[in-house]
Design an enzyme around this catalytic site. Structure first.
Site: not given
Length: 250
Positions: A129, A8
Site C-alpha cells: 500500500d 472491506d
C-alpha cells in the site's frame, strides 16, 4: 486478468473508505455473507476481503464476518488485514481462505513472510500500500521510508504468489487506477501484480486489457461496484471476451 470485488469489513459491516481513512467509512451492507453471495451470483471468480479493524489492531477483529463470507460462497476468497504471524496464516488457510495477503508484516517481519510463502506455496501474497510511492503500514496509518518498488523486489526470490498494489491516494475516490505506478512496479518485479485503488468505470477495465497490461494478474474493484458506477456484467463480459481472444490467458 481477474477482477476481484472487494469486501472491506469494519465492525462486521461491508464498508468503503476514502483514502484509507476509517473516519470516512460508508456502510454498503450490514450482511457480509449476503454481499459475498451477490458478487458470486454476478459471476465473479474470487472475492477480496480486508479486515480493516484487524489491520489497525494487528490481529483479527472481524473473524465472524469473514467466516460468514466463507460459508456463504463456493468461489475462492483472499484475505488481508491483521495477519501478522504463522498461527494467523494457518488459521485462515485451514478455514477455507485460498490466499492470505500480508502487508504490514512484509515491512516489519519479512522473514515471517518468506517462511509463510515457503510453507504454503501459492497461497501467500504481499500487500503493498503506497502513499506517494512510499509504503504505508498498520492500516495505512503510518508511512515508511521504503519505496513500493524496493519492497516488491525484496520478495522476488521468496515465492510469494502475487503483489496487491494499492495507491492510497486514489482508493475509494473513483479517480481511476494509478496505471503509471502500477505498471512501473509490474515491469520491474517478476511477481504478478494485482492493481487496486480507484477503479471507477468500464474504461478502467478496458485499459487493463490493453497489451501493455498483459503482465498484470488482476485488479480490485470496490466503491464503483457498490454504487453502481461499474456494471459488473459488462466488465466481466469484457474480460471473458479478452480471454477468448487470448486463450493462453484463460
Amino acid at each position: 486478468m481477474i477482477l476481484y470485488p472487494a469486501i472491506d469489513l469494519k465492525q462486521g459491516q461491508c464498508v468503503r473508505l476514502a483514502q484509507g481513512d476509517m473516519a470516512r467509512a460508508t456502510v454498503f451492507n450490514n450482511d457480509p455473507g449476503e454481499q459475498a453471495r451477490i458478487f458470486e451470483a454476478k459471476g465473479f471468480e474470487c472475492v477480496h476481503i480486508v479486515d480493516l479493524d484487524g489491520a489497525f489492531a494487528g490481529h483479527a477483529r472481524n473473524s465472524e464476518a469473514v467466516e460468514l463470507i466463507l460459508s456463504s460462497i463456493q468461489i475462492p476468497a483472499q484475505l488481508g488485514g491483521g495477519i501478522r504471524d504463522m498461527n494467523a496464516v494457518a488459521y485462515w488457510l485451514d478455514r477455507g481462505v485460498t490466499r492470505v495477503i500480508l502487508g504490514t508484516a512484509a515491512v516489519k517481519n519479512p522473514s515471517f513472510v518468506r517462511e509463510a510463502a515457503r510453507h504454503y506455496p501459492g497461497r501467500v501474497a504481499v500487500g503493498i500500500d503506497a502513499r506517494d510511492g512510499m509504503v504505508a503500514v498498520e492500516g495505512w496509518a503510518k508511512t515508511t521510508t521504503m519505496s513500493a518498488l524496493d519492497l516488491g523486489k525484496s520478495f522476488e526470490d521468496a515465492g510469494v504468489a502475487a503483489i496487491v498494489y494499492t495507491d492510497i491516494a486514489r482508493d475509494g475516490l473513483l479517480q481511476g487506477l494509478n496505471m503509471e505506478a502500477t505498471l512501473a512496479l509490474a515491469e520491474k518485479v517478476a511477481i504478478p501484480v494485482i492493481a487496486s485503488g480507484g477503479l471507477a468505470s468500464l474504461d478502467d477495465v478496458r485499459r487493463l486489457l490493453q497489451p501493455d497490461c498483459a503482465n498484470l494478474a488482476g485488479a480490485i474493484a470496490g466503491r464503483a461496484l457498490y454504487d453502481g458506477r461499474l456494471d459488473a456484467a459488462a466488465a466481466l463480459q469484457m474480460i471473458r471476451a479478452a480471454r477468448g481472444a487470448n486463450p493462453a490467458d484463460a
